[in-house]
Design a protein around this motif. Structure first.
Motif, short mmCIF file in Angstrom:
data_model
loop_
_atom_site.label_atom_id
_atom_site.label_comp_id
_atom_site.label_asym_id
_atom_site.label_seq_id
_atom_site.Cartn_x
_atom_site.Cartn_y
_atom_site.Cartn_z
N ALA A 58 0.83 -1.20 0.00
CA ALA A 58 0.00 0.00 0.00
C ALA A 58 0.87 1.26 0.00
N ARG A 59 1.98 1.21 0.72
CA ARG A 59 2.89 2.36 0.72
C ARG A 59 3.43 2.62 -0.69
N ASP A 60 3.53 1.55 -1.47
CA ASP A 60 3.98 1.65 -2.86
C ASP A 60 2.81 1.83 -3.82
N GLN A 61 1.64 2.17 -3.26
CA GLN A 61 0.42 2.41 -4.03
C GLN A 61 -0.01 1.18 -4.83
N LYS A 62 0.08 0.03 -4.19
CA LYS A 62 -0.35 -1.23 -4.79
C LYS A 62 -1.26 -1.96 -3.80
N MET A 63 -2.29 -2.60 -4.31
CA MET A 63 -3.15 -3.48 -3.52
C MET A 63 -3.71 -2.79 -2.28
N ILE A 64 -4.18 -1.56 -2.46
CA ILE A 64 -4.66 -0.77 -1.33
C ILE A 64 -5.92 -1.39 -0.71
N GLU A 65 -6.78 -1.95 -1.53
CA GLU A 65 -8.00 -2.55 -0.99
C GLU A 65 -7.69 -3.80 -0.16
N SER A 66 -6.72 -4.59 -0.61
CA SER A 66 -6.29 -5.74 0.19
C SER A 66 -5.75 -5.28 1.53
N ASN A 67 -5.00 -4.19 1.52
CA ASN A 67 -4.47 -3.66 2.77
C ASN A 67 -5.59 -3.19 3.69
N ASN A 68 -6.64 -2.60 3.12
CA ASN A 68 -7.78 -2.21 3.95
C ASN A 68 -8.44 -3.43 4.59
N MET A 69 -8.53 -4.52 3.84
CA MET A 69 -9.05 -5.76 4.41
C MET A 69 -8.17 -6.24 5.56
N ILE A 70 -6.87 -6.22 5.33
CA ILE A 70 -5.93 -6.67 6.36
C ILE A 70 -6.03 -5.80 7.61
N ASN A 71 -6.26 -4.50 7.43
CA ASN A 71 -6.36 -3.63 8.59
C ASN A 71 -7.63 -3.87 9.41
N LEU A 72 -8.70 -4.28 8.75
CA LEU A 72 -9.88 -4.72 9.50
C LEU A 72 -9.54 -5.94 10.35
N ILE A 73 -8.81 -6.88 9.74
CA ILE A 73 -8.41 -8.08 10.47
C ILE A 73 -7.47 -7.73 11.60
N ARG A 74 -6.53 -6.84 11.33
CA ARG A 74 -5.55 -6.51 12.35
C ARG A 74 -6.19 -5.83 13.56
N ALA A 75 -7.21 -5.01 13.32
CA ALA A 75 -7.92 -4.40 14.45
C ALA A 75 -8.53 -5.47 15.35
N ASP A 76 -9.05 -6.53 14.73
CA ASP A 76 -9.58 -7.65 15.51
C ASP A 76 -8.48 -8.35 16.29
N GLU A 77 -7.38 -8.66 15.60
CA GLU A 77 -6.31 -9.41 16.23
C GLU A 77 -5.67 -8.61 17.38
N THR A 78 -5.69 -7.30 17.26
CA THR A 78 -5.23 -6.45 18.35
C THR A 78 -6.04 -6.73 19.62
N GLN A 79 -7.36 -6.76 19.47
CA GLN A 79 -8.22 -7.03 20.62
C GLN A 79 -7.99 -8.43 21.16
N HIS A 80 -7.82 -9.39 20.26
CA HIS A 80 -7.60 -10.76 20.70
C HIS A 80 -6.31 -10.87 21.51
N SER A 81 -5.28 -10.18 21.04
CA SER A 81 -4.00 -10.22 21.73
C SER A 81 -4.11 -9.61 23.12
N VAL A 82 -4.83 -8.49 23.23
CA VAL A 82 -5.05 -7.86 24.54
C VAL A 82 -5.82 -8.81 25.46
N PHE A 83 -6.87 -9.43 24.92
CA PHE A 83 -7.68 -10.35 25.72
C PHE A 83 -6.84 -11.51 26.24
N TYR A 84 -6.07 -12.13 25.38
CA TYR A 84 -5.32 -13.31 25.82
C TYR A 84 -4.14 -12.94 26.71
#
Length: 362
Positions: free
Chosen positions: A213-239
């Motif tokens: 995404a920093r290289d202006q490629k696959m920005i939508e895939s990166n947006n998907m990944i960031n939705l996932i990462r927000a979830d995994e952040t919470q999971h990591s805090v919980f565990y």
């Protein structure tokens, strides 16, 4: 005490659970009267992140995949997506078995919610690759990851502990065995392995998408990944919190030996991650191995702080590559924009106080 999985209802027990594992509870969820009030806040935060993969449209990325990515970048895109799917498959089964053992209904509810998101993430990685590849190409990529020596070795580090938890759970239930110190140790090591899976192996793999995404490629895939990462952040805090609770409720686990084990386990995970990164990113120009290694050490510190464990890499207590924050931010409304926001890279998704690592106390 004989290990008993949770009961859906036991009217002779109080609504407030006595312990998270090996305790008693009626099974009724009175969210105003739970042992750990933080579990209600976690529950609300998890629900607030609800999304589905179809929210992200990948039409522009399909053009990028064909026209902007070189062969090396396409190959790594396929393999990183496949290995993330592999890890989420493991996480799904880990949550299933841990929830079965958990005797605190409020904690069990959060594990169930987390598990639903892990399954969503599975679908999301499928969505990414199914959009870019033919079915045959996707199957080849997902099969090939099971044969890459560096990745197999890395994943086995956490899989072995989680599989031990599964195997010993089965034996304890079949034999009506005691919930002894050895089994509690297995639970401790299983949760630690899942923390590495969630906070290090997942989050590390996300950086490749940020670099594109920093290289202006696959920005939508990166947006998907960031939705996932927000979830995994919470999971990591919980565990991380759950590991601290386990130590608090079972002082026999709160030892210097376990502290040393945890630190060495995380250090080994970082070593294996670096070996894998050196292999998979060898021909990738958007991501430098040195900055990736620094980031991996930073992630290791984050998961240890969340769990009340001593930081293994004090030289990387703060993130060095600021672009990861910029391109690792969640944007749901406009897939053509990268919106910066603060998340666990600078502060936890839920503002809990974590200990310095001197012990496992909450």
């Amino acid at each position: 005490m004989t290990i008993q999985p949770f009961r859906v209802f036991d009217g002779g027990k109080p609504n407030v659970a006595s312990k998270v594992f090996g305790g008693d509870a009626s099974g009724i969820r009175d969210w105003d009267n739970i042992k750990y009030p933080e579990m209600l806040e976690i529950n609300k935060q998890l629900f607030a992140e609800y999304w589905i993969e179809d929210e992200v449209k990948l039409g522009k990325d399909l053009e990028d995949y064909k026209n902007k990515l070189n062969n090396n970048e396409r190959e790594v895109y396929n393999y990183i997506s496949g290995k993330l799917n592999w890890l989420d498959s493991i996480a799904t089964d880990f949550n299933f078995i841990l929830g079965y053992l958990c005797t605190d209904p409020s904690v069990r509810s959060n594990i169930a919610l987390i598990n639903s998101f892990e399954q969503l993430h599975n679908r999301s990685y499928q969505y990414l690759t199914a959009t870019m590849l033919t079915q045959e190409q996707k199957e080849q990529a997902f099969e090939h990851i099971k044969t890459i020596p560096q990745l197999v070795k890395r994943n086995e580090h956490v899989i072995s502990k989680i599989q031990t938890l599964v195997d010993e759970t089965k034996l304890h239930i079949q034999e009506d065995a005691e919930l002894n110190q050895e089994f509690l140790q297995t639970i401790f090591e299983g949760i630690l392995a899942n923390l590495v899976l969630e906070g290090l192996y997942f989050s590390g793999g996300f950086v490749y998408f940020h670099s594109l995404a920093r290289d202006q490629k696959m920005i939508e895939s990166n947006n998907m990944i960031n939705l996932i990462r927000a979830d995994e952040t919470q999971h990591s805090v919980f565990y991380g919190m759950l590991l601290q609770i386990l130590m608090k409720e079972n002082p026999g686990l709160n030892t210097k030996e376990n502290m040393n084990f945890a630190v060495e386990f995380v250090k080994k995970a970082v070593e294996l991650e670096k070996e894998w990164a050196t292999h998979i990113f060898a021909n990738i120009d958007t991501l430098q191995i040195k900055e990736y290694n620094d980031y991996v050490e930073y992630l290791a510190n984050v998961i240890c702080r969340n769990a009340g464990i001593e930081q293994p890499f004090p030289n990387n207590a703060e993130i060095k590559s600021r672009w990861i924050i910029t391109y690792g931010s969640k944007s749901r409304s406009d897939s053509s924009q990268i919106v910066t926001r603060t998340d666990f890279l600078q502060g936890n998704a839920i503002n809990y106080t974590h200990e310095s690592g001197e012990d496992f106390d909450l």
